[in-house]
Design a protein around this motif. Structure first.
Motif, PDB file in Angstrom:
ATOM      1  N   ARG A   1     130.559  38.726  63.382  1.00  7.17           N
ATOM      2  CA  ARG A   1     130.530  37.384  62.795  1.00  7.17           C
ATOM      3  C   ARG A   1     129.131  36.787  62.894  1.00  7.17           C
ATOM      4  N   ARG A   2     128.480  37.014  64.023  1.00 10.67           N
ATOM      5  CA  ARG A   2     127.107  36.544  64.218  1.00 10.67           C
ATOM      6  C   ARG A   2     126.176  37.192  63.190  1.00 10.67           C
ATOM      7  N   THR A   3     126.352  38.484  62.959  1.00  9.92           N
ATOM      8  CA  THR A   3     125.527  39.196  61.967  1.00  9.92           C
ATOM      9  C   THR A   3     125.794  38.657  60.566  1.00  9.92           C
ATOM     10  N   PHE A   4     127.066  38.370  60.254  1.00 10.64           N
ATOM     11  CA  PHE A   4     127.405  37.789  58.956  1.00 10.64           C
ATOM     12  C   PHE A   4     126.703  36.446  58.757  1.00 10.64           C
ATOM     13  N   MET A   5     126.573  35.679  59.836  1.00 13.39           N
ATOM     14  CA  MET A   5     125.902  34.383  59.754  1.00 13.39           C
ATOM     15  C   MET A   5     124.427  34.563  59.389  1.00 13.39           C
ATOM     16  N   TYR A   6     123.798  35.576  59.972  1.00 20.95           N
ATOM     17  CA  TYR A   6     122.413  35.868  59.620  1.00 20.95           C
ATOM     18  C   TYR A   6     122.308  36.367  58.173  1.00 20.95           C
ATOM     19  N   HIS A   7     123.339  37.067  57.720  1.00 21.90           N
ATOM     20  CA  HIS A   7     123.386  37.528  56.330  1.00 21.90           C
ATOM     21  C   HIS A   7     123.372  36.315  55.397  1.00 21.90           C
ATOM     22  N   GLY A   8     124.168  35.309  55.715  1.00 26.23           N
ATOM     23  CA  GLY A   8     124.176  34.083  54.923  1.00 26.23           C
ATOM     24  C   GLY A   8     122.843  33.363  54.990  1.00 26.23           C
ATOM     25  N   ALA A   9     122.196  33.387  56.159  1.00 25.67           N
ATOM     26  CA  ALA A   9     120.886  32.757  56.315  1.00 25.67           C
ATOM     27  C   ALA A   9     119.841  33.449  55.430  1.00 25.67           C
ATOM     28  N   GLU A  10     119.974  34.760  55.320  1.00 21.90           N
ATOM     29  CA  GLU A  10     119.061  35.518  54.448  1.00 21.90           C
ATOM     30  C   GLU A  10     119.205  35.068  53.003  1.00 21.90           C
ATOM     31  N   HIS A  11     120.442  34.885  52.540  1.00 24.66           N
ATOM     32  CA  HIS A  11     120.687  34.428  51.168  1.00 24.66           C
ATOM     33  C   HIS A  11     120.097  33.044  50.931  1.00 24.66           C
TER      34      HIS A  11
ATOM     35  N   ALA B   1     113.523  28.848  44.514  1.00 28.68           N
ATOM     36  CA  ALA B   1     113.416  27.463  44.045  1.00 28.68           C
ATOM     37  C   ALA B   1     111.994  26.923  44.195  1.00 28.68           C
ATOM     38  N   GLY B   2     111.112  27.707  44.821  1.00 30.35           N
ATOM     39  CA  GLY B   2     109.727  27.285  44.982  1.00 30.35           C
ATOM     40  C   GLY B   2     109.530  26.250  46.069  1.00 30.35           C
ATOM     41  N   LEU B   3     110.502  26.121  46.987  1.00 32.05           N
ATOM     42  CA  LEU B   3     110.395  25.144  48.069  1.00 32.05           C
ATOM     43  C   LEU B   3     109.766  25.772  49.305  1.00 32.05           C
ATOM     44  N   GLU B   4     109.239  24.927  50.170  1.00 32.99           N
ATOM     45  CA  GLU B   4     108.687  25.398  51.430  1.00 32.99           C
ATOM     46  C   GLU B   4     109.801  26.002  52.272  1.00 32.99           C
ATOM     47  N   LEU B   5     109.494  27.121  52.923  1.00 28.92           N
ATOM     48  CA  LEU B   5     110.515  27.819  53.700  1.00 28.92           C
ATOM     49  C   LEU B   5     110.702  27.141  55.056  1.00 28.92           C
ATOM     50  N   THR B   6     111.569  26.139  55.065  1.00 31.08           N
ATOM     51  CA  THR B   6     111.920  25.449  56.301  1.00 31.08           C
ATOM     52  C   THR B   6     113.438  25.468  56.445  1.00 31.08           C
ATOM     53  N   PRO B   7     113.958  25.363  57.675  1.00 31.15           N
ATOM     54  CA  PRO B   7     115.417  25.337  57.855  1.00 31.15           C
ATOM     55  C   PRO B   7     116.081  24.219  57.052  1.00 31.15           C
ATOM     56  N   GLU B   8     115.418  23.065  56.970  1.00 24.41           N
ATOM     57  CA  GLU B   8     115.988  21.924  56.248  1.00 24.41           C
ATOM     58  C   GLU B   8     116.147  22.232  54.762  1.00 24.41           C
ATOM     59  N   ASN B   9     115.129  22.852  54.166  1.00 24.44           N
ATOM     60  CA  ASN B   9     115.189  23.189  52.740  1.00 24.44           C
ATOM     61  C   ASN B   9     116.191  24.306  52.470  1.00 24.44           C
ATOM     62  N   ALA B  10     116.198  25.308  53.336  1.00 22.10           N
ATOM     63  CA  ALA B  10     117.092  26.456  53.122  1.00 22.10           C
ATOM     64  C   ALA B  10     118.554  26.075  53.316  1.00 22.10           C
ATOM     65  N   ARG B  11     118.801  25.117  54.194  1.00 23.79           N
ATOM     66  CA  ARG B  11     120.175  24.750  54.548  1.00 23.79           C
ATOM     67  C   ARG B  11     120.975  24.222  53.358  1.00 23.79           C
ATOM     68  N   GLN B  12     120.296  23.640  52.354  1.00 23.63           N
ATOM     69  CA  GLN B  12     120.984  23.017  51.222  1.00 23.63           C
ATOM     70  C   GLN B  12     121.557  24.038  50.238  1.00 23.63           C
ATOM     71  N   PHE B  13     121.139  25.306  50.343  1.00 24.37           N
ATOM     72  CA  PHE B  13     121.566  26.307  49.371  1.00 24.37           C
ATOM     73  C   PHE B  13     122.823  27.046  49.841  1.00 24.37           C
ATOM     74  N   SER B  14     123.439  27.750  48.883  1.00 24.22           N
ATOM     75  CA  SER B  14     124.668  28.490  49.163  1.00 24.22           C
ATOM     76  C   SER B  14     124.382  29.719  50.024  1.00 24.22           C
ATOM     77  N   ARG B  15     125.372  30.113  50.834  1.00 23.22           N
ATOM     78  CA  ARG B  15     125.250  31.352  51.621  1.00 23.22           C
ATOM     79  C   ARG B  15     125.614  32.565  50.783  1.00 23.22           C
ATOM     80  N   LEU B  16     126.076  32.342  49.533  1.00 22.07           N
ATOM     81  CA  LEU B  16     126.447  33.428  48.626  1.00 22.07           C
ATOM     82  C   LEU B  16     125.345  33.609  47.587  1.00 22.07           C
ATOM     83  N   HIS B  17     124.953  34.872  47.339  1.00 19.76           N
ATOM     84  CA  HIS B  17     123.895  35.147  46.356  1.00 19.76           C
ATOM     85  C   HIS B  17     124.366  36.220  45.380  1.00 19.76           C
ATOM     86  N   PRO B  18     124.142  36.010  44.070  1.00 21.08           N
ATOM     87  CA  PRO B  18     124.640  36.966  43.069  1.00 21.08           C
ATOM     88  C   PRO B  18     124.016  38.356  43.161  1.00 21.08           C
TER      89      PRO B  18
END
Length: 208
Positions: free
Chosen positions: A166-176, A184-201
């Motif tokens: 489950r912990r590894t799956f969480m990192y998988h979502g963080a990667e997405h 999206a061209g945004l700065e790579l910060t936790p705050e910016n990344a957090r707004q996006f989906s954990r699912l990627h096509p």
């Protein structure tokens, strides 16, 4: 504006991101610090014929698996997991020499049995009970395909209850989320990344 292709994978207590020229991995060590390592992306030089469509995909997958495995082993070191293994060096040698080969054989047998033999066997039983289904190749293909999907999704769902998985799956979502943020061209910060989906096509697991 065309963006470079970025992909990655979950590691033990971290993630790896791979681009055409550079690869980076971030892993949380036992002290809670995030260790960042960056290195050139390994690209194998091959004959022109091996770069043809379909053929190149096989070798690209091999390269991805090879580099992914190296990053996974490195993440185990950074996360402090290998220190525990070194304490049981003798048992590890037994595992490497005997148990691991047996595990590989067992995995192949289970895969063939679950995904090839079992769906076909069950359809034969079903067509025996319902004679109208005999000889219907389309019905057999649909049944076997759906059965394989159920097995795969059920397996992934079942192992998600294991704490480490489950912990590894969480990192998988963080990667997405990280890939989305980059696209999206945004700065790579936790705050910016957090707004996006954990699912990627373009996720490889989703592709499976």
């Amino acid at each position: 504006k065309k963006k470079t292709s970025i992909g990655g994978q979950a590691l033990l207590e971290g993630i790896m991101m791979r681009g055409p020229q550079r690869t980076a991995m971030a892993v949380r060590n036992p002290q809670g610090e995030i260790v960042l390592e960056e290195f050139p992306t390994q690209v194998s030089t091959r004959a022109k014929i091996l770069k043809a469509p379909f053929v190149r995909g096989i070798f690209n997958m091999y390269d991805s698996l090879k580099q992914g495995y190296r990053c996974l082993m490195r993440s185990a070191q950074l996360a402090g997991l290998e220190e525990e293994e070194e304490k049981n060096e003798k048992s590890n040698k037994i595992v490497s020499a005997v148990i691991m080969p047996l595990a590989v054989v067992l995995a192949v047998v289970l895969a063939v049995g679950l995904f090839m033999y079992l769906p076909s066997f069950l359809y034969k039983l079903l067509s025996g009970a319902l004679p109208a289904l005999k000889g219907l190749r389309v019905a057999q293909s649909v049944f076997e395909g759906l059965f394989r999907i159920v097995i795969f999704v059920g397996y992934v769902y079942a192992i998600s209850f294991m704490k480490d998985i489950r912990r590894t799956f969480m990192y998988h979502g963080a990667e997405h989320k990280t890939v989305y943020c980059n696209e999206a061209g945004l700065e790579l910060t936790p705050e910016n990344a957090r707004q996006f989906s954990r699912l990627h096509p373009r996720c490889g697991t989703a592709f499976l």
